[in-house]
Design an enzyme around this catalytic site. Structure first.
Site, PDB file in Angstrom:
ATOM      1  N   ASN A 107       4.217  61.265 -83.427  1.00 50.01           N
ATOM      2  CA  ASN A 107       2.767  61.329 -83.271  1.00 50.01           C
ATOM      3  C   ASN A 107       2.302  60.163 -82.423  1.00 50.01           C
ATOM      4  O   ASN A 107       2.905  59.084 -82.448  1.00 50.01           O
ATOM      5  CB  ASN A 107       2.102  61.276 -84.652  1.00 50.01           C
ATOM      6  CG  ASN A 107       0.586  61.435 -84.574  1.00 50.01           C
ATOM      7  OD1 ASN A 107       0.070  62.258 -83.820  1.00 50.01           O
ATOM      8  ND2 ASN A 107      -0.136  60.652 -85.357  1.00 50.01           N
ATOM      9  N   HIS A 109      -0.902  57.733 -82.160  1.00 52.68           N
ATOM     10  CA  HIS A 109      -2.045  57.335 -82.988  1.00 52.68           C
ATOM     11  C   HIS A 109      -2.849  56.270 -82.245  1.00 52.68           C
ATOM     12  O   HIS A 109      -2.262  55.341 -81.687  1.00 52.68           O
ATOM     13  CB  HIS A 109      -1.560  56.785 -84.338  1.00 52.68           C
ATOM     14  CG  HIS A 109      -2.676  56.398 -85.240  1.00 52.68           C
ATOM     15  ND1 HIS A 109      -3.457  57.325 -85.897  1.00 52.68           N
ATOM     16  CD2 HIS A 109      -3.164  55.184 -85.571  1.00 52.68           C
ATOM     17  CE1 HIS A 109      -4.377  56.682 -86.610  1.00 52.68           C
ATOM     18  NE2 HIS A 109      -4.217  55.390 -86.421  1.00 52.68           N
ATOM     19  N   SER A 136      -0.117  53.707 -80.747  1.00 55.91           N
ATOM     20  CA  SER A 136       1.246  53.636 -81.277  1.00 55.91           C
ATOM     21  C   SER A 136       1.849  55.026 -81.295  1.00 55.91           C
ATOM     22  O   SER A 136       1.179  55.998 -81.641  1.00 55.91           O
ATOM     23  CB  SER A 136       1.244  53.119 -82.723  1.00 55.91           C
ATOM     24  OG  SER A 136       0.588  51.878 -82.834  1.00 55.91           O
ATOM     25  N   ASP A 145       0.375  58.084 -91.167  1.00 59.47           N
ATOM     26  CA  ASP A 145       0.523  57.042 -90.138  1.00 59.47           C
ATOM     27  C   ASP A 145       1.387  55.872 -90.605  1.00 59.47           C
ATOM     28  O   ASP A 145       1.120  54.720 -90.266  1.00 59.47           O
ATOM     29  CB  ASP A 145      -0.854  56.542 -89.683  1.00 59.47           C
ATOM     30  CG  ASP A 145      -1.690  57.646 -89.051  1.00 59.47           C
ATOM     31  OD1 ASP A 145      -1.114  58.553 -88.428  1.00 59.47           O
ATOM     32  OD2 ASP A 145      -2.926  57.596 -89.174  1.00 59.47           O
TER      33      ASP A 145
END
Length: 188
Positions: A107, A109, A136, A145
């Site tokens: 992912n 973020h 990130s 996260d």
């Protein structure tokens, strides 16, 4: 499908909107096997289709999360996806889905994790008086996260920045960072 040594892994990109990070990944030459969305009218799907990419769209409304994720999982596997890249996908994946793809979901973020997990990251960084924000790329785990960070890029917070101005600059950093980190990840 077993992975062939020396070949980058095929990627499934999950989006919910315009897909600007997906576009950056495609334009950087990432081998995108499928672009999938939980929103059948997501603008990024039309962009992907216009470039000849396979797409999958299904709303979980009316069928529920388990049925939605089962259909998504089938579509990803049928397309030969080996790594999932979340790119503005605004739905939390179930623990069961994450476990089925353990270590193969990444992912992007919009914060320097572990700072500002979740939403409203830019306003929170400005309100805290931080000198910098950023983005990130991380491995997705069952905890929001919280997975291993694979790469980060800092963006200065400028005097007079509001959340929108900062978000626009962080998005530029995301478009540079995500393709670079994902290209390295899919070669492992």
């Amino acid at each position: 499908m077993p992975h062939e040594a020396g070949r980058p892994k095929r990627v499934g990109v999950l989006i919910s909107g315009r897909g600007s990070n997906m576009m950056a990944l495609v334009e950087a030459g990432i081998d995108v096997a499928l672009v999938a969305s939980d929103k059948p009218d997501a603008p990024g799907l039309a962009w992907a289709r216009d470039r000849g990419l396979a797409t999958f769209a299904l709303s979980p409304k009316g069928i529920g999360k388990p049925a939605y994720e089962a259909a998504l999982d089938t579509a990803l596997r049928d397309a030969g996806v080996e790594v999932i890249a979340l790119a503005g996908y605004m739905r939390l994946l179930s623990d069961a889905f994450v476990a089925a793809w353990r270590g193969r979901i990444v992912n992007i973020h919009p914060s320097l994790l572990p700072n500002y997990k979740g939403l409203d990251t830019h306003a929170r960084a400005i309100d805290a008086g931080d000198a910098e924000a950023g983005c990130s790329v991380h491995i997705v785990t069952e905890e929001l996260d919280a997975g291993e960070v694979l790469g980060q890029q800092a963006v200065p917070i400028l005097p007079g920045d509001d959340a929108d101005a900062l978000a626009a600059r962080v998005l530029i950093a995301e478009h540079a960072l995500y393709p670079r980190v994902l290209a390295e990840f899919v070669r492992q």
